[in-house]
Every structure is written in structure tokens, then in C-alpha cells.
Design an enzyme around this catalytic site. Structure first.
Site, mmCIF file in Angstrom:
data_model
loop_
_atom_site.group_PDB
_atom_site.id
_atom_site.type_symbol
_atom_site.label_atom_id
_atom_site.label_comp_id
_atom_site.label_asym_id
_atom_site.label_seq_id
_atom_site.Cartn_x
_atom_site.Cartn_y
_atom_site.Cartn_z
ATOM 1 N N TRP A 164 32.859 33.551 37.949
ATOM 2 C CA TRP A 164 31.304 33.599 37.637
ATOM 3 C C TRP A 164 30.861 32.462 36.527
ATOM 4 O O TRP A 164 29.836 32.231 36.572
ATOM 5 C CB TRP A 164 30.876 35.051 37.149
ATOM 6 C CG TRP A 164 31.590 35.340 36.095
ATOM 7 C CD1 TRP A 164 32.769 36.242 36.173
ATOM 8 C CD2 TRP A 164 31.905 34.989 34.841
ATOM 9 N NE1 TRP A 164 33.356 36.549 35.215
ATOM 10 C CE2 TRP A 164 33.045 35.779 34.279
ATOM 11 C CE3 TRP A 164 31.165 34.306 33.853
ATOM 12 C CZ2 TRP A 164 33.502 35.616 32.760
ATOM 13 C CZ3 TRP A 164 31.518 33.798 32.662
ATOM 14 C CH2 TRP A 164 32.682 34.782 31.927
ATOM 15 N N ASN A 165 32.015 31.841 36.028
ATOM 16 C CA ASN A 165 31.543 30.873 34.918
ATOM 17 C C ASN A 165 30.921 29.683 35.374
ATOM 18 O O ASN A 165 30.144 28.898 34.368
ATOM 19 C CB ASN A 165 32.845 30.736 34.130
ATOM 20 C CG ASN A 165 33.991 30.201 34.683
ATOM 21 O OD1 ASN A 165 33.889 30.148 35.758
ATOM 22 N ND2 ASN A 165 35.087 29.685 33.637
ATOM 23 N N LYS A 188 34.529 33.807 48.815
ATOM 24 C CA LYS A 188 34.334 35.068 48.228
ATOM 25 C C LYS A 188 34.037 34.653 46.733
ATOM 26 O O LYS A 188 34.815 34.408 45.816
ATOM 27 C CB LYS A 188 35.633 36.163 48.171
ATOM 28 C CG LYS A 188 35.315 37.271 48.298
ATOM 29 C CD LYS A 188 34.292 37.796 47.085
ATOM 30 C CE LYS A 188 35.346 38.002 45.675
ATOM 31 N NZ LYS A 188 34.633 38.240 44.583
ATOM 32 N N PRO A 189 32.528 34.558 46.336
ATOM 33 C CA PRO A 189 32.312 34.394 45.179
ATOM 34 C C PRO A 189 32.341 35.432 44.280
ATOM 35 O O PRO A 189 32.461 36.541 44.582
ATOM 36 C CB PRO A 189 30.712 33.918 45.143
ATOM 37 C CG PRO A 189 30.266 34.586 46.529
ATOM 38 C CD PRO A 189 31.201 34.805 47.336
ATOM 39 N N ALA A 190 32.256 35.321 42.966
ATOM 40 C CA ALA A 190 32.270 36.698 41.901
ATOM 41 C C ALA A 190 31.084 37.198 42.181
ATOM 42 O O ALA A 190 29.973 36.742 42.289
ATOM 43 C CB ALA A 190 32.260 35.969 40.467
ATOM 44 N N GLY A 242 40.332 31.822 38.473
ATOM 45 C CA GLY A 242 40.090 32.983 37.950
ATOM 46 C C GLY A 242 41.403 33.454 36.925
ATOM 47 O O GLY A 242 41.809 32.335 36.409
ATOM 48 N N SER A 243 41.233 34.547 36.496
ATOM 49 C CA SER A 243 42.201 34.940 35.537
ATOM 50 C C SER A 243 43.825 34.857 36.068
ATOM 51 O O SER A 243 44.072 35.106 37.294
ATOM 52 C CB SER A 243 42.165 36.405 35.119
ATOM 53 O OG SER A 243 42.328 37.110 36.225
ATOM 54 N N GLU A 264 44.100 27.945 39.957
ATOM 55 C CA GLU A 264 43.526 27.609 38.664
ATOM 56 C C GLU A 264 43.293 28.799 37.630
ATOM 57 O O GLU A 264 42.188 29.531 38.149
ATOM 58 C CB GLU A 264 42.261 26.813 39.201
ATOM 59 C CG GLU A 264 41.932 25.738 37.928
ATOM 60 C CD GLU A 264 41.202 26.272 37.129
ATOM 61 O OE1 GLU A 264 41.677 26.582 35.920
ATOM 62 O OE2 GLU A 264 40.025 26.132 37.023
ATOM 63 N N LEU A 265 44.138 29.062 36.869
ATOM 64 C CA LEU A 265 44.144 30.191 36.297
ATOM 65 C C LEU A 265 43.685 29.930 34.683
ATOM 66 O O LEU A 265 43.095 29.084 34.398
ATOM 67 C CB LEU A 265 45.891 30.934 36.370
ATOM 68 C CG LEU A 265 46.151 30.950 37.706
ATOM 69 C CD1 LEU A 265 47.506 31.594 37.700
ATOM 70 C CD2 LEU A 265 45.095 31.818 38.545
ATOM 71 N N CYS A 298 37.787 27.845 31.172
ATOM 72 C CA CYS A 298 38.754 27.816 31.259
ATOM 73 C C CYS A 298 39.376 26.736 30.345
ATOM 74 O O CYS A 298 40.546 27.100 29.904
ATOM 75 C CB CYS A 298 39.532 28.244 32.542
ATOM 76 S SG CYS A 298 38.923 27.017 33.744
ATOM 77 N N GLU A 395 43.215 34.327 25.307
ATOM 78 C CA GLU A 395 42.024 33.541 25.552
ATOM 79 C C GLU A 395 40.938 34.152 25.357
ATOM 80 O O GLU A 395 40.328 35.461 25.647
ATOM 81 C CB GLU A 395 41.908 33.293 27.216
ATOM 82 C CG GLU A 395 41.031 32.340 27.834
ATOM 83 C CD GLU A 395 41.198 32.196 29.217
ATOM 84 O OE1 GLU A 395 41.817 32.955 29.948
ATOM 85 O OE2 GLU A 395 40.802 31.106 29.649
HETATM 86 P P1 ADP Z 1 37.386 36.617 35.653
HETATM 87 O O1 ADP Z 1 37.930 37.189 34.039
HETATM 88 O O2 ADP Z 1 36.880 35.175 35.049
HETATM 89 O O3 ADP Z 1 35.993 37.397 35.934
HETATM 90 P P2 ADP Z 1 38.732 37.401 37.526
HETATM 91 O O4 ADP Z 1 40.263 36.885 38.025
HETATM 92 O O5 ADP Z 1 38.615 38.690 37.194
HETATM 93 O O6 ADP Z 1 38.365 36.247 36.445
HETATM 94 O O7 ADP Z 1 37.883 37.093 38.778
HETATM 95 C C1 ADP Z 1 37.867 35.856 39.522
HETATM 96 C C2 ADP Z 1 37.534 36.078 40.869
HETATM 97 O O8 ADP Z 1 38.460 37.090 41.669
HETATM 98 C C3 ADP Z 1 36.360 36.866 41.114
HETATM 99 O O9 ADP Z 1 35.744 36.315 42.458
HETATM 100 C C4 ADP Z 1 36.755 38.224 41.351
HETATM 101 O O10 ADP Z 1 35.628 38.815 42.287
HETATM 102 C C5 ADP Z 1 38.080 38.146 42.013
HETATM 103 N N1 ADP Z 1 38.942 39.252 41.761
HETATM 104 C C6 ADP Z 1 39.171 40.292 40.785
HETATM 105 N N2 ADP Z 1 39.955 40.848 40.754
HETATM 106 C C7 ADP Z 1 40.551 40.687 42.208
HETATM 107 C C8 ADP Z 1 41.857 41.285 42.959
HETATM 108 N N3 ADP Z 1 42.357 42.260 42.413
HETATM 109 N N4 ADP Z 1 42.053 40.692 44.040
HETATM 110 C C9 ADP Z 1 41.239 39.606 44.678
HETATM 111 N N5 ADP Z 1 40.093 38.997 43.808
HETATM 112 C C10 ADP Z 1 39.821 39.582 42.792
#
Ligand code: ADP
Length: 494
Positions: A164-165, A188-190, A242-243, A264-265, A298, A395
Site C-alpha cells: 500500500w505504500n 493483487k494490489p494491497a 512487501g514484508s 522486494e522485501l 522500504c 523496521e
Molecule cells: P505491509 O507490511 O507493507 O502491508 P505485507 O507483506 O503484509 O506488507 O503486504 C504486502 C502485500 O502482500 C499486500 O498486497 C498484502 O495483501 C499481501 N499479503 C499479505 N499477507 C499475505 C500472504 N500471507 N500471502 C500472500 N500475500 C499476502
């Protein structure tokens, strides 16, 4: 709270964008099953409702993208390039609308949102230019008798999962190279920020991208939907931002089908200020590196390491700048920092600060944040942070800066590298050779040298250690959506 730019009624901004309903949101009624709400982080108000897709929808999207890919991959590169150029132009024409959508659903300031739109659009231009420069090779075998022909083919359908950032840029950084390479995608967007992604999707269709070449699957059940996508026979690649925690899960899932993976984590960027740094430049860079997107980036500076000789001066100047920040609705004129994305995010940041303070850290400077509805976190600068405090290692992903001091270059390199992460680092010194020496010693994929900003579509973006796999942007970005094929051609020597 009323914003200077009206973000409460998005119906005009979202007209014609599929999978979005603004009517029910405006009426304040629940549109019922099959839809989920998107809210303004500054007020908690519902902005719109977006279609809730499920696992079956995800599979249908992957199959449709695969069918669309057969034609898309065969189009001349010049034709794909022209479409991407149009997407760039359309995004820039639509600059204000997209920036307003980003601010509405993400909370960042309009200035940050405008910068994001330009950055996001630039990926279309950069990869439009790359699309027409495929590279391969044609070489005689050393032993003779064979010609080696090596070329790159589109990898196929890519599953793209974005955070989402940067609701626009994280999507375009993946979509643009994928389309340029001849791939089709399922995005698949946030769930917090699907509106911008859907608006970008509509722009792509307007630019001439076949609707099924970029399928967008919006859902609040990311784990199930993404798992189904990665297991789907049509999908050949996963590109995730994402994370690190979620990245690990996706890598495990990708292993089942040996899916090509780009990750990209998370980051934990050190920001190193040397005794010979230009302090005005360092403070300006620190503000950019820490406050862009409210610190929810990030590559955000996460740990400030300042040489003891300049620590007091740096802390005072940086701290005063932080204390003077105007925190408010991102769409208000004069706002320097918006809310954070969710109440949970705000709580997490406050806990990191409270634990650090309980351990002996001191809040040296603090800005005023609004009270009441909204996910507000007051920007702060912490000093005397104990080395073992969680905030010194985790972080932060918010507008809080911590400063520690150092006095020897080797010492600061050890401090900088004392982390599992390695996305970005920053170093400020008037001695360029010293800055580059330090930069090379940092275990990170990117280094800002006398700069608080490293991102550029023309440069490789990515991390080392647990910050990720692969690179986005640059020429490497398109390679990530191709696979190499070698044709060994019998070539009887005369
Ligand atoms: P943030 O901490 O930046 O929200 P996330 O890693 O939780 O980072 O989310 C990044 C993306 O990954 C989002 O699109 C979120 O919906 C998706 N996401 C979160 N959890 C899962 C999961 N278990 N499997 C697949 N996608 C996921």
C-alpha cells in the site's frame, strides 16, 4: 477534518473504473457481500467499495491472462513500446486525479503523491524504451561445429503482489517491464489501496493494452488468493513487494512449482553522517529519507548514525525541522506529513517508541499531530537509544528517527551491517572517496551518496540479505520477466 482538495467524494475521479462503487459509500450504507470498504487513513471515512474477489476469480484471471498472452507476446516490440509510451502520457495527463486518489486511500501528502505519479509513469516510459532493445547473442562454439544462439523469451503470466505504500509505483514497476517483455499479468494490489491500481488498470486499457493482459484481483483475503495464483498452472512467475515475513511465505509456495521469483522485501536503512559532511545537505537528505511517505517506505532511513563531532549540530537541525512539521490531512495545503496507514500500524510504532523510552531513550524533538479520528503518529526524534532497543533494529515504518553516534569509520560500517536486512543505506561526506569507500562496505543493494533518495526507474532497485531477490527497474527489470533460451545449431565447418 475537511481537506483543501476534496477527497470525500471520489465518484468523479473513479468514473468508468471497473470493480469500484462509490454510491454506497456516499450513502453511508453497506453495499453487502462481494464488496469491501476502502478508507481514508486521515479520517477513517469510507471512500469507496471495491469488489471482493475470491480464489475462483483469481484462477479465471490467470487463465484469461494466459490467453491474452498468446497474442500480446507475438506483437512487434515496437507496438508494445508504443502502447507503453501512451500509458506514460495518459498517466501524466491524469496526474492530479491519480495523486488525489493516492492521497485519499494512502494518506501521504499531495506533494508526495504527485512525485509518486511521475515516478510511477516513468516506468512505462523507461520500459517502452527498453522494449525495443532486446539483447541476445550468436556465437561460434569454441570447438567448432556449432553456432550458439541465445535469446530471451517472455516468461509468461506473472503474479504481481504489491503493498500500500506506493499504490501506483509498486504496480507500474512490475507491470511495465512485464508488458514490455511480452508477458501478461495478474495484479493483487494491497487491500488498503486498490483504487489507484484499478485506475492505473483503466488507463492501460485506454492506452491499448488488452483488458485481459493486466487482470486486477482485489481482495481482503490475500493469503488464499495469492496462494491460488501461485499454484495455478498458467502462472510462471511471482513478483512481490512487501514484508520479509510474507516474502518468505511466498517463496515457500513458489518452491512447489519452482516459480521464478522476484522479492522486494523489508529494509533497515542506516543513514551515516560523517564529521566532514555538509550538514545542511545531510539534514535535507535526512528529512527526505525519513519523512517521504511518512517514513512508510522500504528504503526509508531507519537508523541515523552521526559522527560524535557533528552529532549535536545534526540532532538540533534535524530535530528542529521535525518539530516544525505540519502534520495533517495529506490533501491539505501546507501538510508535510500525513497519517500512517492503519490504527494497527500507529500502535506498533507507538509501542516501539514507548519501549525505547522505557529503556532509556529520550524524545528530543516532537511535532504536533492532530487528535481525534485518523491514524496519527507524531513525528519524533529519539536520542540516547540503547543499542538493544527494538527500535534500533526493527523496521520502524513510520515518522520516527533514532540517532546514535560513532567515531571511527570501521565502527560505523559494523553498526550499519549489523542487521539481517540490506536494501538501502545512505552516507554523507564531503570526501567523495571516503563516502564511496563506506558505501561499498555497506551490505545493501542501494546506497545514497550525499543523497536521501535512491529510487530511479533507470537504476536497479533491490536488496541483499533478507531484503530480497532480484532487481526492478533498469535493464535488469525487463530481464526479470524473460527466460533465456539457447539454441545449439549444428554448423558443419567447411
Ligand atoms: P505491509 O507490511 O507493507 O502491508 P505485507 O507483506 O503484509 O506488507 O503486504 C504486502 C502485500 O502482500 C499486500 O498486497 C498484502 O495483501 C499481501 N499479503 C499479505 N499477507 C499475505 C500472504 N500471507 N500471502 C500472500 N500475500 C499476502
Amino acid at each position: 477534518m475537511t481537506a483543501t482538495v476534496d477527497t470525500t467524494d471520489l465518484s468523479a475521479l473513479l468514473a468508468g473504473v471497473p470493480d469500484v462503487r462509490t454510491d454506497a459509500a456516499l450513502a453511508g450504507t453497506d453495499p453487502g457481500e462481494g464488496w469491501f470498504a476502502v478508507t481514508d487513513p486521515a479520517t477513517g471515512a469510507v471512500l469507496a467499495h471495491v469488489a471482493e474477489h475470491d480464489v475462483t476469480d483469481a484462477r479465471v484471471a490467470a487463465a484469461a491472462a494466459a490467453t491474452a498472452g498468446r497474442d500480446w507476446a507475438r506483437r512487434p516490440n515496437r507496438e508494445r513500446s508504443a502502447i507503453l509510451h501512451r500509458a506514460h502520457a495518459l498517466m501524466m495527463d491524469d496526474h492530479e486525479r491519480l495523486a488525489t486518489l493516492i492521497t485519499a486511500e494512502n494518506g501521504k501528502t499531495l506533494a508526495d503523491a504527485r512525485a509518486e505519479v511521475a515516478y510511477a509513469a516513468e516506468f512505462f516510459r523507461w520500459f517502452a524504451e527498453e522494449a525495443v532493445r532486446p539483447h541476445g547473442s550468436y556465437d561460434p562454439a569454441p570447438a567448432g561445429g556449432v553456432r550458439h544462439l541465445v535469446h530471451r523469451k517472455p516468461i509468461g503470466v506473472a503474479a504481481l503482489v504489491t503493498p500500500w505504500n506506493f499504490p501506483a509505483a509498486m504496480a507500474t514497476r512490475k507491470i511495465a517491464p512485464a508488458l514490455a517483455a511480452g508477458c501478461t499479468v495478474v495484479l493483487k494490489p494491497a487491500e488498503e489501496t486498490p483504487l489507484t491500481a484499478l485506475a492505473v488498470g483503466a488507463i492501460l486499457v485506454e492506452a491499448g493494452v488488452p483488458a485481459d493482459a493486466v487482470r486486477i484481483v482485489t481482495t481482503t483475503d490475500a493469503p488464499a488468493v495469492v496462494e491460488a495464483l501461485l499454484a495455478d498452472e498458467h502462472v510462471r512467475k511471482v513478483s512481490f513487494t512487501g514484508s520479509t515475513q510474507v516474502g518468505r511465505i511466498l517463496l515457500h509456495q513458489a518452491a512447489d512449482r519452482v516459480l521464478e521469483s522476484s522479492m522486494e522485501l523489508g529494509g533497515n536503512a542506516p543513514f551515516v553522517v560523517c564529521d566532514d559532511a555538509d550538514l545542511d545537505a545531510a539534514v535535507a537528505g535526512a528529512l527526505t529519507a525519513k519523512l517521504r511517505g511518512g517514513g512508510q517506505v522500504c528504503v526509508a532511513a531507519n537508523r541515523f548514525y552521526v559522527h560524535t563531532d557533528v552529532a549535536d549540530a545534526f540532532v538540533q537541525r534535524f530535530g528542529e525541522a521535525i518539530a516544525a512539521l505540519n502534520v495533517g490531512h495529506g490533501a491539505d495545503d501546507g501538510t508535510d506529513a500525513g497519517p500512517v496507514i492503519t490504527p494497527v500500524a500507529a500502535e506498533r510504532i507507538e509501542k516501539l517508541v514507548a519501549d525505547a523510552v522505557a529503556g532509556g531513550a529520550r524524545v528530543a524533538y516532537q511535532a504536533q499531530a492532530p487528535s481525534g479520528a485518523g491514524n496519527w503518529v507524531a513525528p519524533r526524534l529519539l536520542v540516547d537509544v540503547p543499542g538493544d532497543a527494538a527500535i534500533a533494529h526493527e523496521e520502524i515504518f513510520g515518522p520516527v528517527a533514532t540517532v546514535r553516534t560513532w567515531s571511527d569509520d570501521d565502527e560505523v560500517v559494523a553498526m550499519a551491517n549489523d542487521t539481517e536486512f540490506g536494501l538501502a543505506s545512505y552516507v554523507y561526506s564531503r570526501d567523495l572517496q571516503r563516502a564511496i569507500r563506506l558505501g561499498e562496505a555497506f551490505e545493501s543493494g542501494m546506497v545514497g551518496v550525499n543523497r536521501g533518495l535512491v529510487s530511479d526507474p533507470a537504476a536497479p532497485f533491490g536488496g541483499v540479505k533478507q531484503s530480497g531477490l532480484g532487481r526492478e527497474g533498469a535493464t535488469l527489470g525487463i530481464d526479470a520477466f524473460t527466460e533465456v533460451q539457447h539454441l545449439a545449431v549444428a554448423w558443419p565447418d567447411a
